[in-house]
Design a protein around this motif. Structure first.
Motif, PDB file in Angstrom:
ATOM      1  N   LYS A   3       0.974  -1.195  -0.157  1.00 53.23           N
ATOM      2  CA  LYS A   3       0.024  -0.049   0.219  1.00 53.23           C
ATOM      3  C   LYS A   3       0.712   1.417   0.042  1.00 53.23           C
ATOM      4  CE  LYS A   3      -3.995  -0.158   2.327  1.00 53.23           C
ATOM      5  NZ  LYS A   3      -5.016   0.001   3.198  1.00 53.23           N
ATOM      6  N   LYS A   4       2.024   1.282   0.664  1.00 58.65           N
ATOM      7  CA  LYS A   4       2.876   2.350   0.772  1.00 58.65           C
ATOM      8  C   LYS A   4       3.510   2.634  -0.738  1.00 58.65           C
ATOM      9  CE  LYS A   4       4.354   2.266   5.770  1.00 58.65           C
ATOM     10  NZ  LYS A   4       5.466   2.025   6.865  1.00 58.65           N
ATOM     11  N   THR A   5       3.852   1.553  -1.263  1.00 62.07           N
ATOM     12  CA  THR A   5       4.729   1.643  -2.553  1.00 62.07           C
ATOM     13  C   THR A   5       3.458   2.157  -3.411  1.00 62.07           C
ATOM     14  OG1 THR A   5       5.854  -0.328  -2.177  1.00 62.07           O
ATOM     15  CG2 THR A   5       5.526   0.312  -4.391  1.00 62.07           C
ATOM     16  N   ILE A   9       3.936   5.776  -5.775  1.00 54.74           N
ATOM     17  CA  ILE A   9       3.794   5.707  -7.469  1.00 54.74           C
ATOM     18  C   ILE A   9       2.571   6.773  -7.746  1.00 54.74           C
ATOM     19  CG2 ILE A   9       2.787   4.348  -9.046  1.00 54.74           C
ATOM     20  CD1 ILE A   9       4.132   1.711  -7.985  1.00 54.74           C
ATOM     21  N   LEU A  10       1.287   6.817  -6.946  1.00 52.79           N
ATOM     22  CA  LEU A  10       0.445   7.619  -7.059  1.00 52.79           C
ATOM     23  C   LEU A  10       0.947   9.043  -7.052  1.00 52.79           C
ATOM     24  CD1 LEU A  10      -2.750   7.856  -7.794  1.00 52.79           C
ATOM     25  CD2 LEU A  10      -3.083   7.686  -5.499  1.00 52.79           C
ATOM     26  N   ARG A  11       1.575   9.334  -5.860  1.00 54.62           N
ATOM     27  CA  ARG A  11       1.802  10.696  -5.566  1.00 54.62           C
ATOM     28  C   ARG A  11       3.091  11.139  -6.943  1.00 54.62           C
ATOM     29  NH1 ARG A  11       1.516   9.219   0.048  1.00 54.62           N
ATOM     30  NH2 ARG A  11       3.590   8.498  -0.023  1.00 54.62           N
ATOM     31  N   ILE A  16       3.913  14.275 -11.681  1.00 60.20           N
ATOM     32  CA  ILE A  16       4.401  14.559 -13.219  1.00 60.20           C
ATOM     33  C   ILE A  16       3.451  15.261 -13.927  1.00 60.20           C
ATOM     34  CG2 ILE A  16       4.828  13.194 -15.167  1.00 60.20           C
ATOM     35  CD1 ILE A  16       6.197  10.941 -13.427  1.00 60.20           C
ATOM     36  N   ARG A  17       2.159  14.891 -13.804  1.00 57.46           N
ATOM     37  CA  ARG A  17       1.027  15.279 -14.439  1.00 57.46           C
ATOM     38  C   ARG A  17       0.787  16.813 -13.920  1.00 57.46           C
ATOM     39  NH1 ARG A  17      -3.281  10.153 -14.146  1.00 57.46           N
ATOM     40  NH2 ARG A  17      -2.155   8.842 -15.432  1.00 57.46           N
ATOM     41  N   LYS A  18       0.952  17.164 -12.815  1.00 53.98           N
ATOM     42  CA  LYS A  18       0.810  18.568 -12.368  1.00 53.98           C
ATOM     43  C   LYS A  18       1.603  19.442 -13.183  1.00 53.98           C
ATOM     44  CE  LYS A  18       0.362  21.612  -8.075  1.00 53.98           C
ATOM     45  NZ  LYS A  18       1.438  22.407  -8.582  1.00 53.98           N
TER      46      LYS A  18
END
Length: 201
Positions: A3-5, A9-11, A16-18
């Motif tokens: 879950k931490k991984t 990845i999500l962050r 990147i997208r921001k």
């Protein structure tokens, strides 16, 4: 641990997208490099390549995700096959605008003249057209239209997109519900009658 991984990845993807959206607004899509994105997102180039093959992959991945969300929202808008009312146009427009309001920076980057990405607009128009076309499905047994269905759909889709672009370009100057209500009246009654302007035939 997993879950931490996943959160990490999500962050990273969000960063990147921001960074990418900010840079599109500042420099335009073509001028951006992977290094620009990495520097703005405060990551190294190798981290970028762990998530995306290249700049077009980032563009297509995010476009597809956002347009899929938009399509899923629009598909749920009810359309009666037996009667037609301005509430149909209003509901579809409000659904689109509410979706855009949660992703304003992205839609600005994709649609506004200085930076627009043409494939995005075309795909967005097709989502709207497909939804409106449901109303004139021959299987519904409705009488034939008095004008070309293709022309009517083009007119409506152009009206939708013009309104959406005006709204985004002007920093959402009216609430989504108000824009949707005024838009549906414009289409249903014509611009003069909807505006309360006296006219002669």
């Amino acid at each position: 641990m997993s879950k931490k991984t996943d959160l990490r990845i999500l962050r990273t993807k969000q960063s990147i997208r921001k960074a990418w959206i900010e840079l599109i607004q500042e420099k335009g899509y073509e001028a951006i490099t992977i290094q620009d994105i990495a520097d703005r997102a405060m990551i190294n180039r190798n981290t970028f390549y762990l998530h995306y093959e290249n700049k077009p992959d980032l563009l297509n991945t995010y476009m597809d995700e956002l347009l899929s969300e938009l399509k899923n929202a629009v598909v749920l808008c009810p359309i009666s096959m037996n009667t037609y009312s301005i509430s149909i146009l209003e509901t579809v427009m409000q659904t689109i605008l509410e979706h855009i309001s949660h992703n304003t920076s992205f839609y600005y980057a994709m649609l506004i003249e200085e930076n627009r990405i043409y494939p995005f607009r075309e795909k967005m128009e097709n989502i709207i057209k497909d939804k409106l076309n449901e109303r004139w499905n021959p299987a519904a047994g409705n009488p034939p239209l008095a004008i070309s269905k293709e022309l009517l759909l083009e007119y409506l889709v152009s009206s939708f997109m013009g309104t959406i672009i005006w709204w985004v370009k002007n920093d959402l100057p009216l609430p989504a519900g108000e824009v949707a209500s005024q838009f549906s009246r414009l289409v249903a009654y014509g611009h003069l009658k909807a505006a309360g302007i006296a006219y002669e035939e």
